[in-house]
Design an enzyme around this catalytic site. Structure first.
Site, mmCIF file in Angstrom:
data_model
loop_
_atom_site.group_PDB
_atom_site.id
_atom_site.type_symbol
_atom_site.label_atom_id
_atom_site.label_comp_id
_atom_site.label_asym_id
_atom_site.label_seq_id
_atom_site.Cartn_x
_atom_site.Cartn_y
_atom_site.Cartn_z
ATOM 1 N N GLY A 12 0.836 -1.201 0.000
ATOM 2 C CA GLY A 12 0.000 0.000 0.000
ATOM 3 C C GLY A 12 0.867 1.245 0.000
ATOM 4 O O GLY A 12 1.996 1.223 0.474
ATOM 5 N N ARG A 89 5.933 -18.206 -0.938
ATOM 6 C CA ARG A 89 7.256 -18.260 -1.578
ATOM 7 C C ARG A 89 7.097 -17.830 -3.031
ATOM 8 O O ARG A 89 6.133 -18.197 -3.702
ATOM 9 C CB ARG A 89 7.829 -19.692 -1.554
ATOM 10 C CG ARG A 89 8.128 -20.289 -0.200
ATOM 11 C CD ARG A 89 9.190 -19.582 0.596
ATOM 12 N NE ARG A 89 10.492 -19.456 -0.071
ATOM 13 C CZ ARG A 89 11.501 -18.710 0.413
ATOM 14 N NH1 ARG A 89 11.359 -18.047 1.544
ATOM 15 N NH2 ARG A 89 12.644 -18.646 -0.221
ATOM 16 N N ASP A 116 6.016 -5.496 5.373
ATOM 17 C CA ASP A 116 6.312 -6.906 5.603
ATOM 18 C C ASP A 116 6.270 -7.737 4.308
ATOM 19 O O ASP A 116 7.192 -8.512 4.024
ATOM 20 C CB ASP A 116 5.287 -7.441 6.626
ATOM 21 C CG ASP A 116 5.620 -8.845 7.069
ATOM 22 O OD1 ASP A 116 6.807 -9.114 7.298
ATOM 23 O OD2 ASP A 116 4.693 -9.670 7.175
ATOM 24 N N THR A 138 5.421 1.559 6.172
ATOM 25 C CA THR A 138 4.018 1.210 6.423
ATOM 26 C C THR A 138 3.445 2.126 7.490
ATOM 27 O O THR A 138 4.115 2.417 8.490
ATOM 28 C CB THR A 138 3.784 -0.252 6.872
ATOM 29 O OG1 THR A 138 2.441 -0.369 7.366
ATOM 30 C CG2 THR A 138 4.705 -0.742 7.971
ATOM 31 N N ASP A 140 1.264 1.199 9.360
ATOM 32 C CA ASP A 140 0.885 0.319 10.482
ATOM 33 C C ASP A 140 1.974 0.213 11.556
ATOM 34 O O ASP A 140 1.695 -0.211 12.671
ATOM 35 C CB ASP A 140 0.578 -1.092 9.961
ATOM 36 C CG ASP A 140 -0.502 -1.103 8.899
ATOM 37 O OD1 ASP A 140 -1.280 -0.137 8.845
ATOM 38 O OD2 ASP A 140 -0.571 -2.072 8.115
ATOM 39 N N ASP A 142 4.147 -1.992 11.893
ATOM 40 C CA ASP A 142 4.166 -3.356 12.433
ATOM 41 C C ASP A 142 5.371 -4.182 11.979
ATOM 42 O O ASP A 142 5.349 -5.407 12.022
ATOM 43 C CB ASP A 142 2.852 -4.090 12.065
ATOM 44 C CG ASP A 142 2.634 -4.174 10.560
ATOM 45 O OD1 ASP A 142 3.458 -3.623 9.798
ATOM 46 O OD2 ASP A 142 1.628 -4.781 10.143
ATOM 47 N N ARG A 184 -4.062 -2.709 10.600
ATOM 48 C CA ARG A 184 -4.128 -4.157 10.427
ATOM 49 C C ARG A 184 -4.159 -4.864 11.770
ATOM 50 O O ARG A 184 -4.988 -4.510 12.603
ATOM 51 C CB ARG A 184 -2.945 -4.639 9.585
ATOM 52 C CG ARG A 184 -3.402 -5.484 8.409
ATOM 53 C CD ARG A 184 -2.235 -5.983 7.608
ATOM 54 N NE ARG A 184 -1.878 -5.066 6.572
ATOM 55 C CZ ARG A 184 -2.331 -5.120 5.324
ATOM 56 N NH1 ARG A 184 -3.162 -6.070 4.988
ATOM 57 N NH2 ARG A 184 -1.961 -4.264 4.434
HETATM 58 O O1 F6P Z 1 -1.013 -1.873 5.495
HETATM 59 C C1 F6P Z 1 -1.527 -0.608 5.306
HETATM 60 C C2 F6P Z 1 -3.033 -0.611 5.301
HETATM 61 O O2 F6P Z 1 -3.466 0.728 5.118
HETATM 62 C C3 F6P Z 1 -3.676 -1.261 6.514
HETATM 63 O O3 F6P Z 1 -3.663 -0.427 7.642
HETATM 64 C C4 F6P Z 1 -5.060 -1.549 5.971
HETATM 65 O O4 F6P Z 1 -5.648 -2.639 6.641
HETATM 66 C C5 F6P Z 1 -4.784 -1.915 4.542
HETATM 67 O O5 F6P Z 1 -3.525 -1.362 4.199
HETATM 68 C C6 F6P Z 1 -5.819 -1.407 3.569
HETATM 69 O O6 F6P Z 1 -5.486 -1.880 2.308
HETATM 70 P P1 F6P Z 1 -6.212 -1.411 0.972
HETATM 71 O O7 F6P Z 1 -5.560 -0.124 0.547
HETATM 72 O O8 F6P Z 1 -5.940 -2.520 0.019
HETATM 73 O O9 F6P Z 1 -7.659 -1.203 1.277
#
Ligand code: F6P
Length: 360
Positions: A12, A89, A116, A138, A140, A142, A184
Site C-alpha cells: 500500500g 514463496r 512486511d 508502512t 501500520d 508493524d 491491520r
Molecule cells: O497496510 C496498510 C493498510 O493501510 C492497513 O492499515 C489496511 O488494513 C490496509 O492497508 C488497507 O489496504 P487497501 O488499501 O488494500 O484497502
C-alpha cells in the site's frame, strides 16, 4: 558506464514514499550514479519493463508529495501476504525474471521500499542472488527490526487531527464518538493517536475488549458530569472471545480486508448506555497527503542509508530507525513476524495511568 541502481515501491502507498525516492536518487546522483524507478512495483522489472529515469533535475517537490510517483501494488504475482501472518514463496521463474530484468538494464543493485510483504519478497530475491537493500514503509508500524517505519507518524498526525475534530462535535451533542483507524493486526496508530488526541477509550488488537468495561468508563464520565465520550478503535480490535470484523468476503490469496468495527462498537454503545453514538471511519485519508516533518527527515535518512549500504556492498540489509539514529539490520530481522504493541509498554502504562480505558 556509470553505476545504475533501481528502486521499487511495493504494498500500500503511504506518506513519505516520494521523499525516500528523492533521497535515494539525490544521494546516488552525488556519487555519480544513475537511478531507475520501476513502475508498479516489482512487476515493472519484468518484461515488458516499465521504468523511468530519476533525473536529479526532476526531483523537485518530491519531499512533500504524497503517494508514489512510481505507483505500487499490494496484489498480483509479487504479493507475499496471503492470510493472517502467512506469506508465500516466490516461484523461481519470477526470481529469474527479476534477475534478467536488472541485468538487461545494467542495474547494479535494487532498493526495495516496502512493508512486511514487499520486504519478504526482497529477502527471497536476495537469497536468489539479487543485490538488494530494504527501506521499511508502512503506516501500520508493524515491522520488526525498526523502532519506527516511515508513514506511521503521518498517519498518527491525521488520526489525531480527526480525534480533535470529533471531540468538539461529540461534546456539543453529548454523544459517544467512535473513530476507526487502520493498522491491520497492530494497534500502534490507535494507541499513539488515542493518547495524543485525548481519547477516553482506546481499543487495539493486542487487548481484546469487553463492552462492560467500556460502558463502565462512560458511566464514570457521566458521574463526573462529562456527558460525551471519545473512543478510538483499531480496525483489527475485537471483543474478548470474538473475531475480527471484516469488510466483505476475503478474496482468494489475499489478506482479509479489515473494517467495520467502529459501527459495531457504536451500535453496542447506543444499545447498552442509551446514549447517542456515531461511528467515523478514517480510512485511506490516513494514507494520503504530505508526510509530517518527522517523516520527511526519517525518509531522508532511510534513503541515504540505503545508498550507503549499496556503496558498501551490504546487501540483504534494511535501513532501520533505532530510536536515536538510523543504522542497518538484516531484512530477515524485520519480516515474518509482526511487531505488535507490547501490553506492558510505556505508552500502554501511560494510558492506564491517565485513566484511559483499554477495554480490559
Ligand atoms: O497496510 C496498510 C493498510 O493501510 C492497513 O492499515 C489496511 O488494513 C490496509 O492497508 C488497507 O489496504 P487497501 O488499501 O488494500 O484497502
Amino acid at each position: 558506464m556509470s553505476t545504475r541502481i533501481g528502486i521499487v515501491t511495493g504494498g500500500g502507498d503511504c506518506p513519505g514514499l516520494n521523499a525516500v525516492i528523492r533521497a535515494v536518487a539525490k544521494a546516488a546522483a552525488k556519487r555519480g550514479w544513475e537511478t531507475i524507478g520501476f513502475l508498479g512495483g516489482y512487476e515493472g522489472v519484468l518484461e515488458p519493463q516499465r521504468y523511468v529515469q530519476l533525473k536529479y533535475q526532476e526531483l523537485g517537490s518530491l519531499l512533500t508529495r504524497g503517494g508514489t510517483i512510481l505507483g505500487t501494488a499490494n496484489r498480483g504475482r509479487f504479493s507475499a501476504k496471503v492470510g493472517h501472518g502467512e506469506s508465500r514463496r516466490l516461484p523461481q521463474e519470477l526470481i529469474d525474471g527479476v534477475k534478467a530484468g536488472l541485468e538487461k538494464l545494467g542495474i547494479h543493485a535494487l532498493v526495495s521500499i516496502g512493508g512486511d510483504g514487499s520486504l519478504s519478497i526482497a529477502q527471497q530475491l536476495f537469497e536468489g542472488g539479487v543485490p538488494i537493500v530494504g527501506v521499511p514503509k508502512t503506516i501500520d508500524n508493524d515491522l520488526e527490526g525498526t523502532v519506527m517505519t516511515f508513514g506511521f507518524e503521518s498517519a498518527v498526525a491525521c488520526a489525531t487531527d480527526a480525534l480533535d475534530r470529533l471531540h468538539t462535535t461529540a461534546e456539543s451533542h453529548n454523544r459517544v464518538m467512535v473513530l476507526e483507524v487502520m493498522g491491520r493486526y497492530a494497534g500502534w496508530i490507535a494507541l499513539y493517536a488515542g493518547v495524543a488526541g485525548g481519547a477516553d477509550v482506546i481499543l487495539i488488537p493486542e487487548i481484546p475488549f469487553s463492552y462492560d468495561r467500556i460502558c463502565a468508563k462512560i458511566e464514570e464520565r457521566e458521574k463526573a458530569d462529562k456527558r460525551f465520550a471519545m473512543i478510538i478503535v483499531a480496525e483489527g480490535a475485537r471483543e474478548q472471545g470474538g473475531t475480527f470484523v471484516t469488510a466483505g468476503a476475503q478474496a482468494e490469496n489475499r489478506e482479509a480486508r479489515l473494517g467495520g468495527i467502529a459501527a459495531v462498537v457504536a451500535q453496542q454503545m447506543e444499545a447498552r448506555t442509551g446514549k447517542e453514538a456515531r461511528a467515523c471511519v478514517l480510512g485511506h485519508l490516513q494514507r494520503g497527503g504530505s508526510p509530517t516533518h518527522f517523516d520527511r527527515a526519517l525518509c531522508s535518512m532511510f534513503g541515504t542509508e540505503a545508498v550507503e549500504l549499496i556503496a558498501e556492498g551490504r546487501f540483504g540489509q534494511m535501513a532501520a530507525f533505532l530510536g536515536s539514529h538510523v543504522d542497518a539490520v538484516p531484512i530477515t530481522q524485520a519480516v515474518g513476524r509482526l511487531k505488535t504493541v507490547r501490553t506492558d509498554g510505556s505508552l500502554i502504562r501511560t494510558a492506564r495511568a491517565l485513566g484511559i480505558c483499554l477495554g480490559d
